[in-house]
Write a protein that holds these residues in place. Structure first.
Motif, PDB file in Angstrom:
ATOM      1  N   GLU A   6       0.942  -1.196  -0.085  1.00 56.46           N
ATOM      2  CA  GLU A   6      -0.046   0.294   0.061  1.00 56.46           C
ATOM      3  C   GLU A   6       0.975   1.194  -0.183  1.00 56.46           C
ATOM      4  N   LEU A  20      -5.577   6.022  -2.074  1.00 59.54           N
ATOM      5  CA  LEU A  20      -4.622   4.873  -1.813  1.00 59.54           C
ATOM      6  C   LEU A  20      -4.501   4.007  -2.827  1.00 59.54           C
ATOM      7  N   CYS A  22      -2.575   0.207  -4.225  1.00 58.07           N
ATOM      8  CA  CYS A  22      -2.146  -0.971  -3.743  1.00 58.07           C
ATOM      9  C   CYS A  22      -1.548  -1.655  -4.927  1.00 58.07           C
ATOM     10  N   TRP A  36     -10.013  -3.687   0.531  1.00 60.85           N
ATOM     11  CA  TRP A  36      -9.266  -2.693   1.412  1.00 60.85           C
ATOM     12  C   TRP A  36     -10.065  -2.772   2.754  1.00 60.85           C
ATOM     13  N   ARG A  38      -9.745  -1.523   7.213  1.00 59.22           N
ATOM     14  CA  ARG A  38      -9.166  -0.461   7.735  1.00 59.22           C
ATOM     15  C   ARG A  38      -9.440  -0.938   9.482  1.00 59.22           C
ATOM     16  N   ILE A  70     -13.352   2.249  -5.473  1.00 56.72           N
ATOM     17  CA  ILE A  70     -12.399   1.270  -5.579  1.00 56.72           C
ATOM     18  C   ILE A  70     -12.243   0.943  -7.238  1.00 56.72           C
ATOM     19  N   TYR A  80      -6.845   0.939  -6.632  1.00 58.30           N
ATOM     20  CA  TYR A  80      -6.922   1.995  -5.956  1.00 58.30           C
ATOM     21  C   TYR A  80      -8.165   2.250  -5.087  1.00 58.30           C
ATOM     22  N   LEU A  81      -7.817   3.010  -3.835  1.00 60.08           N
ATOM     23  CA  LEU A  81      -9.187   3.291  -3.505  1.00 60.08           C
ATOM     24  C   LEU A  81      -9.156   4.790  -3.167  1.00 60.08           C
ATOM     25  N   TYR A  94      -4.892   1.713   6.889  1.00 60.48           N
ATOM     26  CA  TYR A  94      -5.757   1.089   5.776  1.00 60.48           C
ATOM     27  C   TYR A  94      -4.793  -0.114   5.180  1.00 60.48           C
ATOM     28  N   TYR A  95      -5.718  -1.315   5.111  1.00 58.08           N
ATOM     29  CA  TYR A  95      -4.798  -2.451   4.347  1.00 58.08           C
ATOM     30  C   TYR A  95      -5.392  -2.925   3.053  1.00 58.08           C
ATOM     31  N   CYS A  96      -4.378  -3.511   2.504  1.00 55.39           N
ATOM     32  CA  CYS A  96      -5.001  -3.853   1.044  1.00 55.39           C
ATOM     33  C   CYS A  96      -4.377  -5.521   1.308  1.00 55.39           C
ATOM     34  N   TRP A 114      -1.721 -10.134   2.877  1.00 57.99           N
ATOM     35  CA  TRP A 114      -2.084  -8.691   3.173  1.00 57.99           C
ATOM     36  C   TRP A 114      -0.648  -7.708   2.962  1.00 57.99           C
TER      37      TRP A 114
END
Length: 124
Positions: A6, A20, A22, A36, A38, A70, A80-81, A94-96, A114
């Motif tokens: 990310e 964001l 990824c 995505w 969080r 997204i 993308y976010l 925030y995690y992808c 992750w």
């Protein structure tokens, strides 16, 4: 195996926007979801949005629908976010994540790969 990475987090004022990214290195297929999630301090990790790697199907949590979007760039293997109209309650890491399955799930433990996370802080 897919390794998400990310980027794009930061500090923004309420009402502002962030995007964001990824980067998903490795092999993906049509039966693959990128999501995505969080996690705010003291709270459980929660689903934000997901996209099927093939096609145009997208899915959103109620809390972000209409504000977040997204998308993916298959050529760059990047997801993308786009986050608009940010609120203080959007503050989180925030995690992808990637899931090798034809079935969508919003449960974090169902995702196989992750990233390390990126901090988003929204000041009010």
């Amino acid at each position: 195996q897919v390794q998400p990475v990310e980027s794009g987090g930061g500090l923004v004022q309420a009402g502002g926007s962030l995007r964001l990214s990824c980067a998903a290195s490795g092999r993906t297929g049509s039966n693959y979801f990128m999501g995505w999630f969080r996690q705010a301090p003291g709270k459980e990790r929660e689903f934000v949005a997901a996209i099927r790697w093939s096609g145009t199907s997208t899915y959103y949590a109620d809390s972000v629908r209409g504000r977040f979007s997204i998308s993916r760039d298959n050529a760059k293997t990047t997801v993308y976010l786009q986050m608009n109209s940010l609120k203080s309650e959007d503050t989180a890491v925030y995690y992808c994540a990637g899931r090798s399955s034809a079935i969508l799930t919003t449960t974090p433990r169902d995702y196989d790969y992750w990233g390390q996370g990126t901090q988003v802080t929204v000041s009010s």
